[in-house]
Design a protein around this motif. Structure first.
Motif, PDB file in Angstrom:
ATOM      1  N   ARG A  82      -5.325   5.655  -1.350  1.00  0.00           N
ATOM      2  CA  ARG A  82      -4.641   4.419  -0.960  1.00  0.00           C
ATOM      3  C   ARG A  82      -5.236   3.200  -1.673  1.00  0.00           C
ATOM      4  O   ARG A  82      -4.523   2.360  -2.196  1.00  0.00           O
ATOM      5  CB  ARG A  82      -4.738   4.236   0.552  1.00  0.00           C
ATOM      6  CG  ARG A  82      -3.733   3.234   1.080  1.00  0.00           C
ATOM      7  CD  ARG A  82      -3.881   3.010   2.565  1.00  0.00           C
ATOM      8  NE  ARG A  82      -3.343   4.108   3.361  1.00  0.00           N
ATOM      9  CZ  ARG A  82      -3.408   4.135   4.695  1.00  0.00           C
ATOM     10  NH1 ARG A  82      -4.002   3.155   5.356  1.00  0.00           N
ATOM     11  NH2 ARG A  82      -2.910   5.140   5.369  1.00  0.00           N
TER      12      ARG A  82
ATOM     13  N   ASP B 235       0.812  -1.218   0.000  1.00  0.00           N
ATOM     14  CA  ASP B 235       0.000   0.000   0.000  1.00  0.00           C
ATOM     15  C   ASP B 235       0.841   1.261   0.000  1.00  0.00           C
ATOM     16  O   ASP B 235       1.978   1.270   0.463  1.00  0.00           O
ATOM     17  CB  ASP B 235      -0.907   0.012   1.235  1.00  0.00           C
ATOM     18  CG  ASP B 235      -2.188  -0.764   0.994  1.00  0.00           C
ATOM     19  OD1 ASP B 235      -2.822  -0.518  -0.054  1.00  0.00           O
ATOM     20  OD2 ASP B 235      -2.531  -1.623   1.827  1.00  0.00           O
ATOM     21  N   ASP B 236       0.234   2.312  -0.506  1.00  0.00           N
ATOM     22  CA  ASP B 236       0.826   3.638  -0.379  1.00  0.00           C
ATOM     23  C   ASP B 236       0.082   4.329   0.755  1.00  0.00           C
ATOM     24  O   ASP B 236      -1.082   4.691   0.622  1.00  0.00           O
ATOM     25  CB  ASP B 236       0.642   4.412  -1.693  1.00  0.00           C
ATOM     26  CG  ASP B 236       1.180   5.832  -1.574  1.00  0.00           C
ATOM     27  OD1 ASP B 236       1.672   6.197  -0.482  1.00  0.00           O
ATOM     28  OD2 ASP B 236       1.097   6.564  -2.577  1.00  0.00           O
ATOM     29  N   LEU B 237       0.743   4.474   1.892  1.00  0.00           N
ATOM     30  CA  LEU B 237       0.063   5.059   3.052  1.00  0.00           C
ATOM     31  C   LEU B 237      -0.300   6.510   2.800  1.00  0.00           C
ATOM     32  O   LEU B 237      -1.355   6.983   3.186  1.00  0.00           O
ATOM     33  CB  LEU B 237       0.939   4.951   4.295  1.00  0.00           C
ATOM     34  CG  LEU B 237       1.315   3.535   4.719  1.00  0.00           C
ATOM     35  CD1 LEU B 237       2.098   3.584   6.019  1.00  0.00           C
ATOM     36  CD2 LEU B 237       0.077   2.672   4.899  1.00  0.00           C
ATOM     37  N   ASP B 238       0.638   7.221   2.155  1.00  0.00           N
ATOM     38  CA  ASP B 238       0.428   8.617   1.821  1.00  0.00           C
ATOM     39  C   ASP B 238      -0.061   9.432   3.022  1.00  0.00           C
ATOM     40  O   ASP B 238      -1.020  10.202   2.919  1.00  0.00           O
ATOM     41  CB  ASP B 238      -0.567   8.722   0.650  1.00  0.00           C
ATOM     42  CG  ASP B 238      -0.433  10.063  -0.057  1.00  0.00           C
ATOM     43  OD1 ASP B 238       0.705  10.506  -0.251  1.00  0.00           O
ATOM     44  OD2 ASP B 238      -1.481  10.670  -0.360  1.00  0.00           O
TER      45      ASP B 238
END
Lengths: 375, 131
Positions: free
Chosen positions: B106, A278-281
């Motif tokens: 996300r 995942d991309d937590l961003d």
């Protein structure tokens, strides 16, 4: 001692016999339960019983009946050498109470028992932070005590084997069942030898104490429900953070910072855009707060036993980003049957709370662990 | 007692109002100054559209959130329970703009392998908020 055997008399009073067999039982149960952390609470219980019995025996060695008194089986050196000579020649003397060697073996076992009990309590306090000595000793004392506890337990096992062999040899030699003697208290003795007093009430009291304290000690298990399983040991209250709880528990349980070294958390937050799949961003403010919380409470702070051990087993040039890939984690979980990992409740190794009742608190106490039922 | 009913109902009204404003803001932002129009049917199609991942396994929104939005979902990897997406059974949904944006970002990246377009986000949000 005259050789003519006339009558049966009581040699071992009832408290001594109750002591003997309860000590054996607690000792065996301690051996059975020592290896599996889940049984720590039980192991400690039988340790208390073991220790309590020894304290009674110490007192009884001074104020008890004749054959139970220490002075009756602490014989002088010449008796020991004579008995040894007899052993070699195959003509060992028969003693109604303990023989001279046996007597000293009993002293050795009692002494070992005391040191094992006390080193056990020190281990419990130093390593786990529990028991009556908690807070009085530090972790390194706990580690040292643990080694002593283990080594002496083995020495005691060796002595126990010698003791049992001695009982067998003497039983055959003198054609009398010494095991039965410790059960019935009776032995054949020369005329004029009188029975000792039974002290049945005292023996009953000792048994009653064990019978009463057992359900009190395990009371929590009797009252637990399926959704609130009993946690016998409560770990320390660890530092908490609302943002950590909120953000880190969205996809998995919030793993406490104490479970990885600081460098690991640094790496995890540095790579937040590729957080596993995942991309937590997360925004800068959140990242800064989370990183600070994790660095402040990382494994290096040694907030728990798990933190200390994970840190200890992780080589300095390795930066694990999965708790389940640390050497200590793998070592502790290697014996768990494959079937459990496929269990619906577990699914992935990171679902710590499927078995560890205190996973959300992050304390990972030894006894607070239950494997789910397999279908 | 009356006082409590009043407080509770006020809270509910407030929450609905918050939800409304968060959703309005989201739609406004996605519409690119009113240029785009959103349709829940298109959103529904997107919800179950299959996107192959690197291992050629299909990913779709419903992988984790299920097709019945009133039901609880399950994280594909960890198995963690995800509360229902339908606001009719889960009042907390779509009440904070920050959260709406965060999860679109996300989860679009995980599911589609890229961020969603404003059109897609608007359509999906339309579909979700009507459940």
């Amino acid at each position: 001692m005259p050789n003519k055997i006339i009558n049966k008399v009581v040699i071992w009073d009832l408290p001594t016999r109750v002591f003997h067999w309860l000590l054996l039982a607690s000792y065996l149960l301690a051996w059975i339960t020592y290896a599996d952390n889940r049984f720590l609470y039980f192991h400690v219980f039988v340790g208390y019983i073991f220790f309590g019995l020894l304290i009674f025996r110490l007192a009884w060695g001074f104020i008890g009946t004749h054959y139970a008194q220490f002075r009756s089986f602490a014989q002088d050196w010449s008796s020991v050498t004579e008995y040894l000579k007899g052993l070699i020649n195959g003509k060992a003397m028969r003693y109604i109470g303990h023989n001279p060697i046996g007597g000293y073996a009993i002293f050795a076992m009692l002494l070992l028992g005391f040191i094992i009990s006390i080193s056990g309590l020190l281990t419990l306090a130093g390593e786990e932070g529990h028991g009556p000595l908690q807070g009085m000793v530090n972790y390194s004392v706990g580690i040292a005590s643990h080694s002593i506890h283990e080594i002496l337990a083995w020495v005691m096992l060796l002595l126990t084997i010698v003791h049992v062999l001695g009982v067998i040899v003497e039983s055959i030699w003198h054609k009398e069942n010494l095991v039965w003697a410790m059960l019935s208290g009776q032995k054949e003795a020369a005329a004029g030898t009188s029975s000792i007093q039974g002290h049945h009430l005292l023996a009953l009291s000792i048994s009653m104490v064990v019978i009463i304290v057992t359900p009190i000690y395990f009371n929590g298990y009797l009252k637990e429900t399926a959704d609130k399983l009993y946690q016998p040991y409560k770990g320390p209250v660890l530092p908490d953070n609302a943002s950590w709880r909120e953000n880190c528990s969205e996809c998995h349980i919030a793993f406490h910072p104490s479970l990885l070294p600081a460098r690991s958390w640094q790496k995890i937050f540095n790579t937040q855009h590729q957080h596993f799949e995942d991309d937590l961003d997360l925004d800068d403010e959140t990242i800064t707060e989370l990183l600070k919380f994790h660095l402040d409470n990382a494994a290096e702070k040694e907030l728990t036993e798990a933190a200390r051990k994970i840190l200890y087993y992780t080589p300095e040039n390795v930066t694990p980003i999965r708790i389940t890939k640390t050497i200590y984690w793998e070592k502790k979980h290697k014996d768990i049957d494959e079937a459990y990992w496929k269990h619906d409740k577990i699914k992935i190794k990171g679902n710590c709370d499927a078995c560890h009742l205190d996973a959300k608190e992050g304390t990972y106490e030894d006894s607070d662990m239950r494997l789910p039922e397999l279908e | 007692m009356k006082k409590y009913i009043l407080i509770i109902s006020t809270l509910f009204i407030c929450q609905t109002a918050f939800a409304q404003s968060a959703q309005d803001e989201a739609f406004k932002a996605y519409s690119e100054n009113g240029k785009l129009k959103f349709d829940s049917k298109r959103g529904h199609v997107l919800w179950t559209k299959k996107h192959p991942d690197k291992e050629d396994k299909d990913r779709q929104c419903s992988t984790c959130h299920t097709k019945d939005l009133t039901q609880k979902g399950k994280h594909a990897k960890t198995g963690k329970v995800i509360e229902p997406m339908a606001p009719s059974v889960n009042k907390d949904r779509y009440t904070k703009l920050k959260k709406i944006n965060k999860w679109f970002k996300r989860n679009c990246k995980w599911t589609l392998g890229r961020e969603c377009t404003n059109q897609e986000k608007g359509d999906i949000l339309k579909y979700l908020t009507q459940q």
